[in-house]
Design a protein around this motif. Structure first.
Motif, short mmCIF file in Angstrom:
data_model
loop_
_atom_site.label_atom_id
_atom_site.label_comp_id
_atom_site.label_asym_id
_atom_site.label_seq_id
_atom_site.Cartn_x
_atom_site.Cartn_y
_atom_site.Cartn_z
N SER A 24 0.57 -1.01 -0.19
CA SER A 24 0.00 -0.15 -0.01
C SER A 24 0.60 1.32 -0.08
O SER A 24 0.64 2.13 -0.83
CB SER A 24 -0.94 0.05 1.36
N THR A 41 -2.65 1.53 -9.80
CA THR A 41 -3.54 0.18 -9.59
C THR A 41 -3.16 -0.64 -10.79
O THR A 41 -2.77 -1.75 -10.92
CB THR A 41 -4.96 0.55 -9.69
N CYS A 85 -10.43 -2.66 -6.43
CA CYS A 85 -11.15 -1.77 -5.06
C CYS A 85 -10.26 -1.41 -4.09
O CYS A 85 -9.93 -0.52 -3.57
CB CYS A 85 -12.38 -2.40 -4.97
N SER A 88 -7.07 0.55 -5.25
CA SER A 88 -7.24 1.93 -5.53
C SER A 88 -7.56 2.58 -4.15
O SER A 88 -7.44 3.59 -4.10
CB SER A 88 -8.45 1.90 -6.37
N LEU A 89 -8.38 1.96 -3.42
CA LEU A 89 -8.70 2.70 -1.87
C LEU A 89 -7.54 2.95 -1.21
O LEU A 89 -7.37 4.00 -0.52
CB LEU A 89 -9.97 2.01 -1.35
N VAL A 92 -5.71 6.23 -2.29
CA VAL A 92 -6.27 7.33 -1.99
C VAL A 92 -6.15 7.38 -0.50
O VAL A 92 -5.84 8.37 0.04
CB VAL A 92 -7.58 7.28 -2.73
N LEU A 93 -6.41 6.34 0.23
CA LEU A 93 -6.67 6.59 1.65
C LEU A 93 -5.30 6.65 2.73
O LEU A 93 -5.25 7.00 3.72
CB LEU A 93 -7.86 5.44 2.08
N ALA A 106 -9.20 -1.07 7.31
CA ALA A 106 -9.19 -2.45 6.47
C ALA A 106 -9.20 -3.57 7.01
O ALA A 106 -10.35 -4.61 6.78
CB ALA A 106 -8.04 -2.34 5.39
#
Length: 162
Positions: A24, A41, A85, A88-89, A92-93, A106
């Motif tokens: 990540s 991604t 998903c 990509s999350l 961003v997060l 998560a």
């Protein structure tokens, strides 16, 4: 199953979890460099293919049966979409929540969803009923998530825009 074999499986599960924050964090930087999280991604998934293909060839695994591929229910192909998903999350997060905050949240989502999957035996899993001890474990995890996310000292260093 022997105790040593069981311990090996547990260790591999820990390793599987340990690589996620590295993936990540690296992908978040890749997303910044490439200009958008979705490019990162795509790059991550392409690298996955480049790494996996030689392994498949080295193991000389036979091709999957075409009959299965053509008749498998659509939900069996959703794993790739869920992977997109998650990646990509994370891109961003993670910069906004920090590695520990994002992954604690998560993980909380994974545990709650896993409890439901187990309870109902969804997607061919063996049913494992929700018990008070399993629910209590999930609540303890949520308390841990709150402690990790909301007791953090304000961030130092690089501040990512908006």
């Amino acid at each position: 199953m022997s105790t040593l074999h069981w311990a090996g499986l547990l260790l591999l599960a820990v390793v599987a979890g340990a690589v996620v924050p590295f993936q990540s964090a690296i992908n978040a930087n890749l997303g910044r460099g490439l200009g958008h999280p979705l490019w990162a991604t795509l790059a991550s998934l392409l690298v996955s293919i480049v790494v996996l293909l030689p392994i498949l060839l080295a193991l000389r695994l036979p091709l999957p049966p075409l009959q299965f591929v053509s008749k498998a229910p659509l939900w069996m192909w959703a794993g790739g979409a869920f992977g997109v998903c998650f990646i990509s999350l994370a891109l961003v997060l993670l910069p906004k929540l920090g590695a520990s905050g994002f992954l604690a949240l998560a993980l909380a989502g994974q545990v709650v969803a896993s409890l439901a999957l187990d309870h109902y035996g969804l997607f061919g899993l063996v049913e494992r009923q929700m018990t008070m001890s399993r629910a209590f474990g999930a609540l303890l995890l949520m308390a841990g998530v709150a402690l990790i996310q909301f007791s953090a000292v304000p961030a130092k260093g690089l501040v990512t825009p908006g």
